[in-house]
Write a protein that holds these residues in place. Structure first.
Motif, PDB file in Angstrom:
ATOM      1  N   ASP A 493      30.964  25.996  45.566  1.00  9.69           N
ATOM      2  CA  ASP A 493      32.309  25.825  46.099  1.00  9.69           C
ATOM      3  C   ASP A 493      33.279  25.369  45.030  1.00  9.69           C
ATOM      4  O   ASP A 493      34.467  25.661  45.082  1.00  9.69           O
ATOM      5  CB  ASP A 493      32.294  24.812  47.255  1.00  9.69           C
ATOM      6  N   GLN A 494      32.749  24.635  44.052  1.00 10.92           N
ATOM      7  CA  GLN A 494      33.623  24.118  43.004  1.00 10.92           C
ATOM      8  C   GLN A 494      34.053  25.200  42.024  1.00 10.92           C
ATOM      9  O   GLN A 494      35.024  25.041  41.303  1.00 10.92           O
ATOM     10  CB  GLN A 494      32.900  23.019  42.231  1.00 10.92           C
ATOM     11  N   LEU A 495      33.309  26.291  42.009  1.00 10.51           N
ATOM     12  CA  LEU A 495      33.607  27.337  41.033  1.00 10.51           C
ATOM     13  C   LEU A 495      34.923  28.013  41.362  1.00 10.51           C
ATOM     14  O   LEU A 495      35.271  28.196  42.519  1.00 10.51           O
ATOM     15  CB  LEU A 495      32.493  28.383  41.046  1.00 10.51           C
ATOM     16  N   LYS A 496      35.631  28.378  40.313  1.00  8.86           N
ATOM     17  CA  LYS A 496      36.881  29.108  40.526  1.00  8.86           C
ATOM     18  C   LYS A 496      36.608  30.582  40.352  1.00  8.86           C
ATOM     19  O   LYS A 496      35.861  30.989  39.461  1.00  8.86           O
ATOM     20  CB  LYS A 496      37.917  28.637  39.501  1.00  8.86           C
ATOM     21  N   PHE A 497      37.196  31.374  41.196  1.00  8.58           N
ATOM     22  CA  PHE A 497      37.022  32.811  41.087  1.00  8.58           C
ATOM     23  C   PHE A 497      38.306  33.440  40.594  1.00  8.58           C
ATOM     24  O   PHE A 497      39.386  32.895  40.783  1.00  8.58           O
ATOM     25  CB  PHE A 497      36.665  33.407  42.450  1.00  8.58           C
ATOM     26  N   HIS A 498      38.136  34.593  40.001  1.00  4.01           N
ATOM     27  CA  HIS A 498      39.314  35.340  39.613  1.00  4.01           C
ATOM     28  C   HIS A 498      40.069  35.737  40.859  1.00  4.01           C
ATOM     29  O   HIS A 498      39.478  36.144  41.837  1.00  4.01           O
ATOM     30  CB  HIS A 498      38.895  36.603  38.871  1.00  4.01           C
ATOM     31  N   PRO A 499      41.430  35.643  40.802  1.00  2.66           N
ATOM     32  CA  PRO A 499      42.186  36.110  41.966  1.00  2.66           C
ATOM     33  C   PRO A 499      41.939  37.609  42.170  1.00  2.66           C
ATOM     34  O   PRO A 499      41.865  38.364  41.202  1.00  2.66           O
ATOM     35  CB  PRO A 499      43.633  35.817  41.596  1.00  2.66           C
ATOM     36  N   ARG A 500      41.799  37.978  43.416  1.00  2.23           N
ATOM     37  CA  ARG A 500      41.460  39.363  43.736  1.00  2.23           C
ATOM     38  C   ARG A 500      42.474  40.360  43.196  1.00  2.23           C
ATOM     39  O   ARG A 500      42.128  41.420  42.699  1.00  2.23           O
ATOM     40  CB  ARG A 500      41.376  39.531  45.252  1.00  2.23           C
ATOM     41  N   ASP A 501      43.768  40.006  43.295  1.00  3.46           N
ATOM     42  CA  ASP A 501      44.788  41.023  42.978  1.00  3.46           C
ATOM     43  C   ASP A 501      44.864  41.376  41.501  1.00  3.46           C
ATOM     44  O   ASP A 501      45.276  42.463  41.143  1.00  3.46           O
ATOM     45  CB  ASP A 501      46.165  40.584  43.515  1.00  3.46           C
ATOM     46  N   SER A 502      44.453  40.472  40.635  1.00  2.00           N
ATOM     47  CA  SER A 502      44.564  40.792  39.211  1.00  2.00           C
ATOM     48  C   SER A 502      43.293  41.437  38.668  1.00  2.00           C
ATOM     49  O   SER A 502      43.167  41.714  37.490  1.00  2.00           O
ATOM     50  CB  SER A 502      44.870  39.526  38.419  1.00  2.00           C
ATOM     51  N   GLU A 503      42.342  41.659  39.557  1.00  2.00           N
ATOM     52  CA  GLU A 503      41.038  42.161  39.150  1.00  2.00           C
ATOM     53  C   GLU A 503      41.142  43.464  38.349  1.00  2.00           C
ATOM     54  O   GLU A 503      40.497  43.612  37.321  1.00  2.00           O
ATOM     55  CB  GLU A 503      40.164  42.376  40.396  1.00  2.00           C
ATOM     56  N   GLU A 504      41.968  44.379  38.807  1.00  2.00           N
ATOM     57  CA  GLU A 504      42.074  45.690  38.177  1.00  2.00           C
ATOM     58  C   GLU A 504      42.453  45.550  36.701  1.00  2.00           C
ATOM     59  O   GLU A 504      41.862  46.168  35.828  1.00  2.00           O
ATOM     60  CB  GLU A 504      43.104  46.532  38.937  1.00  2.00           C
ATOM     61  N   ASN A 505      43.430  44.685  36.417  1.00  3.51           N
ATOM     62  CA  ASN A 505      43.889  44.522  35.038  1.00  3.51           C
ATOM     63  C   ASN A 505      42.838  43.850  34.169  1.00  3.51           C
ATOM     64  O   ASN A 505      42.637  44.210  33.014  1.00  3.51           O
ATOM     65  CB  ASN A 505      45.185  43.704  35.009  1.00  3.51           C
ATOM     66  N   ARG A 506      42.163  42.888  34.777  1.00  3.00           N
ATOM     67  CA  ARG A 506      41.108  42.226  34.027  1.00  3.00           C
ATOM     68  C   ARG A 506      40.008  43.202  33.670  1.00  3.00           C
ATOM     69  O   ARG A 506      39.411  43.160  32.617  1.00  3.00           O
ATOM     70  CB  ARG A 506      40.515  41.091  34.843  1.00  3.00           C
TER      71      ARG A 506
END
Lengths: 566, 453
Positions: A493-506
């Protein structure tokens, strides 16, 4: 209440739901149906999952992990950034990502799931998978065997009276063989067999080893990044081999001497030990079910590795017919889990469909070996549930004391086919006290119950005192306790995830970085410039500019990738 | 309980009727909704299927019943052969030659008529199984080739029945259609992958001869040494992709091994590599019961004993890997063996320390001795070795009750408790004798166990 069907694979994962009478696959945030089972972490400590992470395998090999399903249920730990992760936690991350994708797609919260496991997964590995589901916030309604799931897809519309299918599931890391019979809406699994350590990855590894040998190199001569790069190049060469008879690998490493050509014949020759291992489980399944290849009406291939020409020709030689694989072998298991989810939801279209499965291995206990005078054989294995018994089942056996004045009987719980317990897999132990008496007088009744999820429960009753002991098998060395689960949950739960919307660019950046790693000289410089330009655009956060830059970037990358290795 | 009435049908040999009845009842007893009901239903279903099979077998072929001690094996083998002539021949043969299964074919109960019909030459009599199985593809080969266009999915090895059945059901065409579909789905090149070779009659004959000759050559090699390479020809023989044929060849090779070991008086253990390789290919040990019934338990014992022993060696060596936790059952080490282990430890320490402090008075050395003993043993027990030298020699290891390796402080504590309880030897020995459950006083006090590896 929607139940999500999930195929948690070694290389790729996918999910699907039961919608309007058929399985519907759910695309992920990148609009793809397959999510690579790869987990990574970036410099800011955020977790990256799926395709983006897969690209980073080469550029950031130390911060990225793949193929962890092989170590499900073991003590193996992986270091990712500053934290250690168990295979269960990594799987939970994948499941979480799939769950989010499905929630975004459906617009509702999902709390229940059906997850597929290789048929040959043992009790410990099944428990681990279930725990991974729990960690991801999913109640696992059912664990379904992968080949059984695939069989459901092929068998759902089977109208013929009585037909037998054999399902060959060669995934990234496991090989399963299952024989299924269909009649009047009933799908009955007859026999299952397999090899837990044989899959597409092994074929790639053999090729990599040969490549190194042919170039007078060893894995130690290369950096981790180079090794990963070589692996992915060879892997794509292996894939290309299904479409063309000869693949030439050139300029893959700076240290490479000559072009390395891989023909189908060469591949088959290199892979022959693995192909031999594939024949074993198939033969065993047929023998167990007393069926000849002629009795089988369809040979169904599941799993990406079944695309290999060498595998297909082996199968057609054995069954003298062309195998069918008209449903994408990578997605069929996910579709099957959706059907099982539909069954669980009591969907009206599936009212008349019943599935019965088997326990693919023998489960039993140990008994004293009186012939073993030298003490080098050890105790004998005493099967209680024989392999390929239809589940759920519950079987009782009586055991008696072996020595005079014995006060305790310990029931070791084992899984396997060997005559000696030493060579079987230990699952747990249960001790009961018995009154003192002559050997053979005191008896206990041992009941093994194996449920639809493939989980085992053991009950022991002492006949003279009527005392009972119950145990759900939790392997002494491998299972997580309640406390461990809570701790893991907190950690995830403490882990941060990449925001979904910027996934394509990443993903684009990761892809470019991968190319950068493998490119040489001028191209490398060019790519370096491209990446920094693109990142500059990203930082300005102008949505319109980013879209334009991203599409240009992906075009360039497409062009570069096309003529990179082959 | 009468299983037939449970399924609501009359006793029958028609398996389809049984399946239908089962399917109807199954809808009300789904395995996940009513496990108990399902278990009962499934038991009835299995029983009726077995009965039905028995009915059909007894009505069709009574020969199997006449040789009850061979039933299991024969039924299995018979199920693998869909060519009735072969089945009859085998049944006759086996039922009349229970004692000498490897006897020459010309002595068997097979009539001359049948023999000539099957063109079996008696010179390679031992190879009866192979010849039987080999014949049928030859017979049907031409037909198969005739049907080539229609059934291009079926290999030339297909038996006559197979081909007929397949054509009538249009099966291969259906499969082909699927294939086209997948081609459309951009799964290219599948077409070119399907180049199943047809084996001509000559080729089949050739294969048969090659396999028999190669086996003979391999046995010549076996006379000299245990060279696995001698058997590698098996991997390269395409004819062995046919499971029926492979099984029969497996039986043939197994019989040859039996007579080879008997004739040459070579110990099976000395040919373990080859045997193990063949077992890997043919899965003999997976069918151990069949072979025991067919050849007699005593006769096959040398081979299977040797094969099993290999298994033991593997299992034992595995135990020497360093494991983070003990896997496998927790078996306490025996009292006397532990005494032996401790004696070895003390002796070793005594010898080493005595040579260092030769001139010193005994009173001084005893303290040094104790200190070194405690520290060194604690380190050893906390190390991946998980035991003092004596314990390692006796195949024991020290662990926590949960099977984990001790940490250094835990191990030190254990050694201190051990020393303390040894000092009160006269007292503790009685406690240990009275409790006598594999755990000694100092094990209890230090919360640790000494177990077999």
């Amino acid at each position: 209440m929607t139940i999500l069907g999930i195929d948690l694979g070694t290389t790729n994962s996918a999910c699907a739901i039961w919608r309007s009478g058929e399985p519907t696959l759910i695309p992920n945030r990148l609009d793809k149906l397959l999510t690579p089972s790869v987990v990574g972490v970036d410099h800011s400590g955020e977790i990256i999952i799926g395709e983006t992470a897969k690209y980073r395998l080469i550029s950031h090999p130390k911060q990225t992990i793949s193929v962890f399903k092989r170590f499900m249920g073991s003590q193996q730990l992986y270091r990712l950034g500053k934290k250690d992760f168990s295979p269960v936690e990594l799987s939970a991350l994948i499941l979480k990502s799939l769950k989010e994708d499905a929630e975004a797609f459906l617009g509702e919260t999902i709390t229940q799931a059906v997850i597929s496991v290789p048929a040959y997964f043992n009790d410990v590995q099944r428990k681990a998978t279930q725990q991974a589901g729990e960690l991801a916030g999913l109640k696992v309604e059912r664990l379904i065997n992968e080949p059984t799931a695939a069989a459901m897809v092929y068998g759902l519309h089977e109208s013929e009276d009585t037909t037998q299918f054999i399902i060959l599931d060669l995934g990234g890391g496991t090989f399963d063989v299952t024989l299924v019979e269909f009649f009047a809406g009933v799908m009955e699994v007859h026999a299952s067999s397999g090899d837990n350590f044989l899959g597409g990855e092994d074929f790639t590894r053999i090729l990599v080893e040969q490549f190194l040998q042919d170039n007078d190199l060893t894995a130690g001569d290369l950096t981790t990044g180079e090794n990963q790069h070589l692996y992915s190049v060879i892997n794509s060469a292996k894939h290309a081999l299904t479409a063309q008879p000869l693949v030439v690998v050139e300029n893959c490493l700076a240290k490479q001497k000559d072009n390395w050509s891989l023909s189908r014949e060469y591949f088959e020759q290199l892979a022959s030990p693995l192909l031999m291992r594939i024949r074993g489980p198939i033969e065993k399944t047929l023998r167990d079910a007393q069926v000849t290849p002629q009795d089988i009406s369809q040979v169904v291939l599941v799993g990406g590795a079944t695309r290999m020409q060498a595998f297909r020709s082996l199968v057609s030689k054995m069954f003298r017919r062309m195998p069918s694989g008209h449903i994408d072998p990578d997605l069929v298991v996910a579709m099957g889990t959706a059907i099982q989810a539909g069954l669980k939801e009591k969907s009206a279209e599936l009212k008349d469909v019943v599935l019965t499965d088997v326990c693919p291995y023998s489960l039993g206990t140990e008994i004293v070996n009186h012939n073993d005078t030298k003490g080098n054989q050890g105790n004998l294995f005493f099967p209680i549930i024989e392999r390929n018994t239809t589940v759920p089942c519950s079987i009782e056996r009586s055991l008696v004391t072996a020595a005079d004045n014995q006060t305790e009987i310990s029931i070791g719980i084992y899984q396997g086919e060997s005559r000696l317990v030493k060579s079987n897999i230990y699952l747990g132990q249960l001790d009961v006290k018995v009154p003192k008496a002559k050997a053979g007088v005191e008896s206990i009744t041992v009941r093994y119950s194996y449920d639809m999820n493939g989980l085992l429960e053991v009950d022991v009753k002492v006949d003279s005192t009527g005392k009972t002991v119950h145990k759900t098998i939790v392997n002494s060395s491998d299972a997580l306790s309640e406390k461990d689960i809570l701790a893991s949950k907190k950690k995830l739960d403490q882990l941060k995830f990449h925001p979904r919307d910027s996934e394509e660019n990443r993903r684009l950046v990761a892809r470019a970085e991968r190319l950068y790693e493998s490119a040489l000289e001028e191209r490398r410089e060019e790519l370096g410039r491209l990446i920094s330009e693109f990142e500059a655009v990203l930082e300005k956060q102008h949505a319109k500019d980013i879209t334009i830059a991203a599409s240009r970037m992906s075009e360039i990358l497409d062009a570069l990738e096309k003529d990179s290795f082959f | 309980m009468d299983y037939w009435s449970f399924l609501n049908i009359e006793p029958t040999s028609d398996t389809n009727a049984i399946k239908k009845a089962y399917a109807v009842l199954l809808k009300e007893n789904k395995p996940d909704e009513n496990p108990a009901g399902f278990a009962q239903l499934h038991q009835a279903y299995k029983y009726c299927l077995k009965e039905a099979k028995y009915y059909s077998e007894t009505s069709e072929d009574t020969a199997i019943e006449e040789a009850p001690n061979l039933t299991l094996n024969l039924k299995k083998r018979a199920a693998l052969v869909n060519y009735s002539l072969v089945e009859d021949a085998q049944t006759n043969y086996s039922s009349q030659n229970n004692d000498q299964p490897t006897q020459d074919l010309s002595d068997t109960g097979l009539g001359d008529e049948e023999l000539s019909d099957k063109k079996v030459s008696s010179e390679t009599g031992e190879a009866y199984v192979i010849q039987d199985y080999y014949r049928e593809p030859n017979d049907s080969n031409e037909q198969c080739l005739e049907n080539e266009e229609k059934v291009s999915g079926v290999d030339g090895l297909g038996t006559k029945e197979l081909v007929d059945e397949e054509v009538s059901n249009d099966k291969p065409c259906v499969i082909k259609d699927h294939y086209r579909e997948s081609d459309d789905n951009s799964e290219k090149s599948l077409e070119s992958q399907e180049n199943i070779d047809y084996l001509s009659a000559e080729e089949l004959n050739h294969y048969r001869q090659v396999l028999i000759n190669s086996a003979e050559q391999a046995f010549v090699e076996m006379q000299q040494n245990d060279n696995v390479e001698a058997w590698k020809f098996i991997e390269h023989c395409d004819a062995l992709y046919d499971l029926t044929f492979k099984d029969s060849y497996a039986d043939y090779v197994f019989e040859q091994w039996l007579s080879f070991l008997e004739d040459s008086q070579i110990d099976a253990h000395s040919r373990l590599n080859s045997l193990h390789y063949l077992d890997y290919i043919f899965d003999w040990s997976g069918q151990i019961t069949d072979y025991e019934i067919y050849h007699g338990e005593d006769k096959v014992k040398p081979i299977f004993d040797a094969l099993l022993e290999k298994e033991i060696i593997q299992a034992r060596s595995l135990k020497w890997f360093v494991e983070p936790r003990h896997t496998g059952p927790i078996e306490y080490a025996g009292y006397y063996k532990r005494l032996g282990a401790t004696s070895i430890d003390i002796l070793l320490f005594y010898i080493v320390l005595n040579s260092f402090f030769a001139g010193q008075p005994f009173k001084d050395t005893i303290w040094i001795f104790l200190g070194v003993f405690i520290v060194v043993n604690a380190i050893l027990e906390a190390s991946p070795l998980q035991g003092s030298l004596g314990q390692v020699l006796f195949d024991f290891k020290v662990a926590s009750p949960k099977g984990r390796r001790l940490n250094i402080f835990h191990a030190l504590w254990r050694q201190l408790v051990y020393t303390a309880s040894t000092l009160g030897f006269k007292f503790t020995i009685w406690i240990n004798f009275l409790i006598n459950d594999g755990r000694m006083l100092h094990d209890r006090l230090s919360l640790s166990v000494v177990i077999k590896r």
